[in-house]
Design a protein around this motif. Structure first.
Motif, PDB file in Angstrom:
ATOM      1  N   VAL A 147      44.934  38.667  45.193  1.00 50.80           N
ATOM      2  CA  VAL A 147      43.788  38.818  44.047  1.00 50.80           C
ATOM      3  C   VAL A 147      45.042  40.214  43.783  1.00 50.80           C
ATOM      4  O   VAL A 147      45.240  41.427  43.323  1.00 50.80           O
ATOM      5  N   CYS A 148      44.277  40.081  41.670  1.00 55.17           N
ATOM      6  CA  CYS A 148      44.856  41.278  41.018  1.00 55.17           C
ATOM      7  C   CYS A 148      43.288  41.748  40.550  1.00 55.17           C
ATOM      8  O   CYS A 148      42.467  40.935  39.366  1.00 55.17           O
ATOM      9  N   GLU A 149      42.654  43.099  40.486  1.00 53.91           N
ATOM     10  CA  GLU A 149      40.910  43.273  40.399  1.00 53.91           C
ATOM     11  C   GLU A 149      41.448  44.555  39.794  1.00 53.91           C
ATOM     12  O   GLU A 149      42.094  45.412  40.081  1.00 53.91           O
ATOM     13  N   PHE A 150      40.537  44.963  38.564  1.00 53.56           N
ATOM     14  CA  PHE A 150      40.292  46.671  37.924  1.00 53.56           C
ATOM     15  C   PHE A 150      40.562  47.050  39.932  1.00 53.56           C
ATOM     16  O   PHE A 150      39.788  46.793  40.526  1.00 53.56           O
ATOM     17  N   SER A 151      40.028  48.339  39.357  1.00 56.27           N
ATOM     18  CA  SER A 151      40.271  49.113  41.002  1.00 56.27           C
ATOM     19  C   SER A 151      39.622  50.394  39.920  1.00 56.27           C
ATOM     20  O   SER A 151      39.105  50.607  38.792  1.00 56.27           O
ATOM     21  N   HIS A 152      40.221  51.489  40.812  1.00 53.15           N
ATOM     22  CA  HIS A 152      39.452  52.498  40.971  1.00 53.15           C
ATOM     23  C   HIS A 152      41.617  53.810  40.157  1.00 53.15           C
ATOM     24  O   HIS A 152      41.800  53.706  41.684  1.00 53.15           O
ATOM     25  N   PRO A 153      41.164  53.783  39.733  1.00 50.07           N
ATOM     26  CA  PRO A 153      42.366  55.176  39.166  1.00 50.07           C
ATOM     27  C   PRO A 153      42.452  56.014  40.652  1.00 50.07           C
ATOM     28  O   PRO A 153      41.507  56.755  40.815  1.00 50.07           O
TER      29      PRO A 153
END
Length: 233
Positions: A147-153
């Protein structure tokens, strides 16, 4: 379009992607400053598709993410719930078996794929937990999930700058390069409201996957989670 308070109505979200299909890949490259190509390569390496394997590429859009698996000799099925995306994908890649499907009711039999991957689409499924359970169902025992997904820096000062970019800079840029800039306001809001890395790992684990781990990409702007289906499932 319903705002991403995350009352995600599948028909509305599908229509949003239908509207942006033609310029979707170009817009993503512009908005990510070219980082999307790096992220796709990381996913390709993580899936590690081999000749003769069957790979489900969920939320595949126009099939850009599917081609590396095809070129590696695997049988890849690009699946998406946006008919507009599928139509554009079939125009570009007629050799791929594009398939329409809802992430919460996948149109495949149990245990038919060696690997399932989804990039930047899990947060658009109305119930991501149900979607992850469906991915588990169609994967063979011992098979893998990426799963490749936007996350939290991970660096707090940068996280603040990133959120400012999402909510203030992204919509004006999208207005210039996208046929439906309002869709990118929705996408920015959905990114801001999404799980952090441990939160998504817990969601994957709760769906029945094991050996869950993640790798941060681009300082945590994106996270790539990997997991495996238990052999006894």
């Amino acid at each position: 379009m319903t705002r991403a308070s995350l009352d995600k109505k599948p028909r509305d979200v599908a229509q949003m992607f239908d509207d942006v299909a033609e310029k979707y890949d170009l817009t993503n490259t512009v908005l990510s400053l070219g980082q999307d190509r790096f992220w796709r390569k990381a996913v390709t390496r993580a899936v590690d598709a081999r000749p003769g394997e069957r790979v489900l590429d969920l939320a595949a859009g126009t099939g850009t993410s599917s081609m590396p698996f095809h070129e590696a000799g695997a049988t890849v099925v690009p699946c998406d719930f946006s008919v507009g995306m599928l139509r554009e994908g079939k125009r570009r890649h007629p050799e791929l078996p594009f398939t329409a499907g809802d992430g919460m009711r996948l149109p495949f039999a149990d245990g038919v794929f060696d690997a399932v991957t989804i990039s930047f689409g899990l947060r658009n499924i109305a119930d991501p937990g149900v979607g992850l359970a469906e991915m588990l169902r169609v994967t063979r025992p011992g098979g893998r999930l990426v799963v490749c997904e936007f996350s939290h820096p991970t660096w707090k000062p940068f996280r603040t700058v990133y959120i400012e970019y999402l909510m203030k800079a992204l919509p004006p840029v999208a207005t210039k390069v996208s046929s439906n800039p309002e869709a990118y306001v929705y996408l920015a809001e959905s990114i801001r409201a999404w799980h952090d890395q441990p939160g998504l790992a817990a969601l994957v684990r709760d769906a029945g996957w094991e050996r869950v781990a993640w790798r941060d990409l681009s300082g945590g702007i994106v996270a790539m989670h990997r997991a495996f289906k238990p052999l006894d499932r």
